[in-house]
Write a protein that holds these residues in place. Sequence first.
Motif, mmCIF file in Angstrom:
data_model
loop_
_atom_site.group_PDB
_atom_site.id
_atom_site.type_symbol
_atom_site.label_atom_id
_atom_site.label_comp_id
_atom_site.label_asym_id
_atom_site.label_seq_id
_atom_site.Cartn_x
_atom_site.Cartn_y
_atom_site.Cartn_z
ATOM 1 N N ARG A 155 0.833 -1.207 0.000
ATOM 2 C CA ARG A 155 0.000 0.000 0.000
ATOM 3 C C ARG A 155 0.869 1.258 0.000
ATOM 4 O O ARG A 155 0.591 2.206 -0.729
ATOM 5 N N ASN B 165 -7.434 1.034 3.305
ATOM 6 C CA ASN B 165 -8.219 -0.194 3.495
ATOM 7 C C ASN B 165 -9.715 0.107 3.434
ATOM 8 O O ASN B 165 -10.501 -0.708 2.970
ATOM 9 N N ARG C 252 -7.685 -4.925 -5.750
ATOM 10 C CA ARG C 252 -6.980 -5.387 -4.564
ATOM 11 C C ARG C 252 -7.268 -6.877 -4.393
ATOM 12 O O ARG C 252 -8.330 -7.275 -3.925
#
Lengths: 214, 418, 89, 989
Positions: free
Chosen positions: D764, D778, D800
């Motif tokens: 990330r 997230n 993702r």
Amino acid sequence: MFERTTSLAGCLDAGGRDGAEGGRRLRIGEVRGTSLVQVGTWTEVHAACAAALARVCGCDPPASPRVATDRDAHRLYRIAPDQWWIATHDEALPATLEREIGAAGGAVTVLSDARVRLAIDGVAAKALLSRLVPLDLRDAAFPVGAFAQTGVHHAPALLDRIGAARYDLYVLTTYAVSTWEWTLDQALPFGYDVVVTAAADRSRPMNSTTRDSR
Amino acid sequence: MSERYSALALARHALTGAPWPRAWRRADPRPHYDVVIIGGGGHGLATAYYLAKNHRVTRVAVLERAVIGSGNVGRNTTLVRSNYLLDGNTQFFEHSLRLWEGLSHELNFNVMLSQRGQVVLAHGPAQLDVLARKGNVMRLNGIDAELLDRGEVQRLLPYLDFSAHSRFPIHGGLLQRRAGTVRHDAVAWGYARAASGLGVDIVENCEVTGFLRDGDRVIGVETTRGRIGADRTAISVAGHTSQVAALAGLRVPVESHLLQAFVTEPIKPFVDHVISFGAELFYISQSDKGGLVFGGHIDGFNSYTQRGQFPKVQTVAECAVALIPSISRLRLLRHWAGIQDMTPDGSPFIGRTPLRDLFLNGGWCYQGFKATPAAGWCFAHTLAHGEEHPLIEHLSLERFLAGNGHDEYGNGLWTYRQ
Amino acid sequence: MLRIPCPHCGERDYTEFRYGGDASKPRPAHDERDVRAWHDHVFVFANPRGPHREYWQHVQGCRQWLILERDTATNTVGAARLARDGAGA
Amino acid sequence: MSRGPQRLAHGGRIDRDRPIRCDFEGRPLEGFAGDTLASAMLASGIAIVGRSFKYHRPRGLFAAGVEEPNALVTVGEGGRTTPNLPATTLELRAGLRARRQNGWPSVTIDLGAMNGWLAPLLSAGFYYKTFMGPRRGSWMTYEPFIRRAAGLGRAVHERDPDRYHARHAFTDVLVIGAGPAGLAAALAAAAAGAEVLLVEQDPALGGALLAAPVTGPLEHWRAQLEAAVRATPTIEVLTRTTAIGVYDGRTVALLERHDHAAPDPERGAARETVVTLRARAIVHATGAFERPLLFADNDRPGVMLASAARTYLNRYAVAPGRRALVATCTDAGWLTALDLAAAGTAVTIVEQRDEVAPPLADAARGAGIEMHTGATVARALGARAVAGALVEPLAGGRGRRIDCDLLCVSGGWSPALHLTSHTGRKPRYHPELDAFLPGDWAAGDFGAGALVGAYSPPAAYASGLAAGRAAAAFSGHARAGRTPPAPADVDEPTTFATALAPPRHGRGRTFVDLQNDVTLKDVALAHAEGYGAVEHLKRYTTLGMGTDQGKTSNVNAIAMLASLDRRGIGETGTTTFRPPYTPVSVGALAARNLGRHFRPIRRSPLERWHLANGATMIEAGPWLRPWFYAWAGADVGSAYLEEMRLVRGGVGICDVSSLGKIDVQGPDAAEFLNRVYVNGFAKLAVGRARYGVMLNDDASVLDDGTTARFSERRYFMTTTTAQAGEVMSWLEFLLQTAWPELRVHVVSVTDAWAGMSVAGPRAREALERALPGVDVSNEALPHMGVREVALDGIPLRVLRLSFSGELAYELYVPANHGIALWEHLLDRGAPLGIKPYGLEALASLRIEKGHVAGLELDHRNTLDDLGLGKLAAHDKSYVGRALRARPALQAEDRWSLVGLECLDAGARLRGGSILFAAGDAIAGHGRGYVTSVTFSTVLGRTIALGLYQGGLRHRGEEIVCAFPLKDETVRARIVSPVFVDPEGTRLHV
């Protein structure tokens, strides 16, 4: 910041070679800057999509599955009963089509980076192509303006005859290097020069052909 | 009536000029047999022989539409081997190879089993793992197998393409030294001669045109040479399984495809092993006459024409040159096609059918020739006892209904997934 | 060489196509749960010697699935139509 | 310059201004342009051209064309060594190096001739009767000797330096053969408006006319026809081109030979070209082969087909002998006799017929030819060459010896019907011609000339005209046009076929098949043993199976069989002719599909970067993919571990462009996906992705992958690399055949997008640095969340999802921007230590995570076997559902997916090991096997995935992994296949 490169970037400095038949009877290269869009329709929206296509491209989409139509920068192919391809050097066209065809209920898939456009030009073009594709290339069967979807060395391709001695070949990007090397290998006896052109180089780029190669 | 073959007998005939007897009796059909076998190919003749030899069933007729051995037994690439993976297949093909090893003596007919060894090539680590699994299974079943790395393959077969040009570099291989080739026509003739010697009637030019029925029981056949009754009837007609089964009203999981085979002009020894390419289906060996014999994949659509398509000829030649570049200069002498039963899982059917006293042996895909002795052996057992030999229990016609497909190569539906 | 008359692209070598098997067996309904019905569809073939109706996909052309009439005894190719215009029997 | 003692001073079609010197067995051999190697050999007095296959008898030139059985030579050196070429078809050229074969120490003095003494032992099929003892397997002792004795020439294992090409062609009318019939047919078809391709195996046009005297009326006519053909632009002429096979759909394979010139592969010149021709109509004008007469010792050097002798004489200006005896039963032999006499040769004719047409007899008498009618040759005399013939009256009575050094034989004609047989047309016997002619003609196929029994030039011409017109009409061209020049002043005899007298059975051997040494006695033996069917005879005696494919032997053998069976030749039937018509180089068939171009390579759009940055590539199906990178190590064994550590501990980037990618669009897309995947897709929300599995109809697993929903009507499906094409076709099949009512389009976009996976605990951070302004938190982009964003105006898809089990993203960008994005990610992630990782590490990370891949997905395994059964929805139908319910697929003891952990930390477990329960005998098929193995950097030991009977019900049990190929056994424990982060916490950070 984001540079655009083509799969053939490393292959095009080959220059050229003389062939066994004497001299260089072909010009082979990549045409860069072509945008390619696939349009799909369904029965109930087919007419609306065709109309939208005509409006955006300035010409009616071809009914014939063998002959392309073109207008200005755009060239339209009917690739399946309910699908068209539009090749253009107008970079804005894909977005316009996504909007207009979407509104008409059809499907748009941008394939600009999914194909590499090769050009084969010269007196030996037909002879070279007879080694690449299992098509009847005699003038009656494959006149200027005709196109065909076929296979080149195991990979699908679209062959478009845009001039008396000029053929363009759309090949899958991931096979492009292989197809390119294959094409040059087959072209060796005829002799060739490697050339790179931009799709937008000429006012009617899709129809251009080098007259000196007749 | 059949005279024993030997070097001595050859010399005697050479000196005296005495005529040799017919290899097998010319028989006219009798009205009734214990067993009628439809199909005078390798499998049918082997079945007849083992019925007579192992089970003392000698009132047997083999009915052949043309002349014996005119189908696939004479149209294949003559390979025999027992490098099989799946439980059932391993034992069956090893039984077959053991029978091959004794066959010339058994039949007193030299079938020229040449155990020159087969190398199956792997072109990457994962492919070698798959071969290793098979090799391990072979070892665990008492069958010879050796895993070769690239260097070992190169020492054994230095003329393969180990250059930097190779599109699919050779990573290793699996060697079965006992694998090899057999003179294919001799198999049909040898079984025919031996079966005939034991009393079997071999009836040529006799085409089956229908089945005689008594309710759900088959009691014989209708032929171009009249009706022939039988206690038990066996179909063994590779390539035409669907056609003959259809005469009995049966539909079977078989599609008939073309498989081409190729032979070059004869040359002095050039390839001393059987070699299987790993990048595509292709295998090659050299016959005792000197021709290189090779084959590849089926043509890819069903057909009964016994002639192949030209693009497949080119594809197979490409494989040949990719594997052995120096083969380029040699010349293809002949190519032909056999009709091959393809089944959904690549495995055959042997055993009972939904009709009583009608038995079927078919669907051999690529492996009919090498299976000949064991198929005859097991089919004879099945015909003699009315139930399947243990080695073929997994090959029932109904296996797909229960989900018991037997897919040796993991390819899925073979008939059109290519 | 089989030459297949693709209704969209015209007559082409069979090498541009992919064979898809018997097209005369109707596919059971999507929610059919009967094992026998699916078994017969997937595993059993008429495999005739003679006229055969079969699927081919023009994978290197218009990617259409066709239904072709062909004689398996002679390899004589007959008419082809798009499968979408009405499936088999 | 005479160029050889037998060369005539005048005449011939050779170019005396262009002398050629080539190398024959190390000595110069001289000739002229227009010669063949055979004619030059004959001119130079080389009588023995080879040794026979079995008995090593000396053999001389027998024919002048492709049917030559004896004069097979080896040509070339090194990688260009080519065995078994008929000298009769080799054009003489400078630099040609040729040698005879099958003799030791030489063809002239060959010790193998001792085989001749053993001939009674070496009868047909003798090897089936012996070499079996003393033990089982004794054949292996004999075989090497047999193999060395068999085979004709010797091939080399060097790489062939020459090039071969292949091309496609189309025509309206193909005319095969440029004899009088073919020339007339081509002209007639062109006159009707058709495009014509005329192919001729010879370098010159004219066929049999080329054997006629160059000063006669036939040559005048031939020249007229040739000129007309050359002047017609719609006739394309290919000489040195053989129609090698006729296939379905009137496809004809042609072989063009270019090796009359020195090869120049460096500049792309080919030695041979294979042409795949599709013709609308075909005119077969392939002519006929002369049939020999059979008599004892008919294989002596000096015995020659009469037509061949005439060819050598008239075409090549070579006197094939000084004293000729012409044995014949047709007028063809008389033509040879007359021409020989005219050239000054002493000639005797032995004619089986009692009388011949007066003009012939008068001409012969006028030429001083000695004539014996009603007689035939019973035996050739002489040892290493013909010295005479024993001539016997057919009516009976004493024979007499006639001296000669050339014995010409003319036993009628066998039409060259090989090509018409290729497509399964059975030849039919015509007793009035004593010949097999093509049987039923297929629509679009037409025959002309000697092939259909029209032997004389006027008859051939007439049949050619008719066939050419008919073929043109069949191809859609029926214009009225000019008629080609007819033969004028051609007064040729017309009796080219009569019934043949049966062969004389004298002492000595009578050869039916010269190349394979098959004698009449062999035929009789095979017949007596029951191998009397034509196919059996062929296989038992090898008759007709040589490189000449029995072109001169076939009909004589059938005639012999027929007489043994006391039935007609027609009933006896003929064998099936198979392509190719004449042998064809394997290299020509492969053409340029060799080496690196054997099959095309599929390349990632990022490949150039990989190659420039230390990647070692590996084949993965058609693809080349980075296997490992130099930054991580010099060999794969060390590098992949380093790369795994990178992903588990920091962040790595991997090229996943080869994954199949399919654009799925339409109002019914959700319903469609819901039908093809076993798990539910109907309710997948926009902006989300889901892992799915597809089955085949038979319930085997077809593929797995992730599909993301980017809008109401638009999905982005990914497939495995291996199954991408299969899945695409399957989806199209379902949409076009089963569910045409669904409004869905599927388009392969595999090539449109470059794909890269950014994986690792710091993934990330890497994305945040690379994609400023894109919220990849997230919350904004949770696990299985997807986003379409733009970066510098470039569309970018961020998914993702994770293959490795780490926090990971797949990024898709238009392929031509792939390298730019990749470099951008590496550049921005540099402070985090981001580096690329390859296929080996990728595959190993997925093993640690228990994801199935190619080695597990092999069509034998069900959803449940792979531990994926729980995915399947219960409340909907999906493809494969019905057959998935079959009992054997639901059995509890099926082999299903397990993890394996090596118990001995240093032990090496190998893929392909067979699994046994502790205490099992290590034999049989075991209870499972190892599919995929890796060293786990996380666990510090070797781990594996495998399939095991009963699967995870045996979790915790200790088992044995056997690898008998290396005599290894390793102990392992059955564990969950998810070795790393089984709770999946790393995915949700």
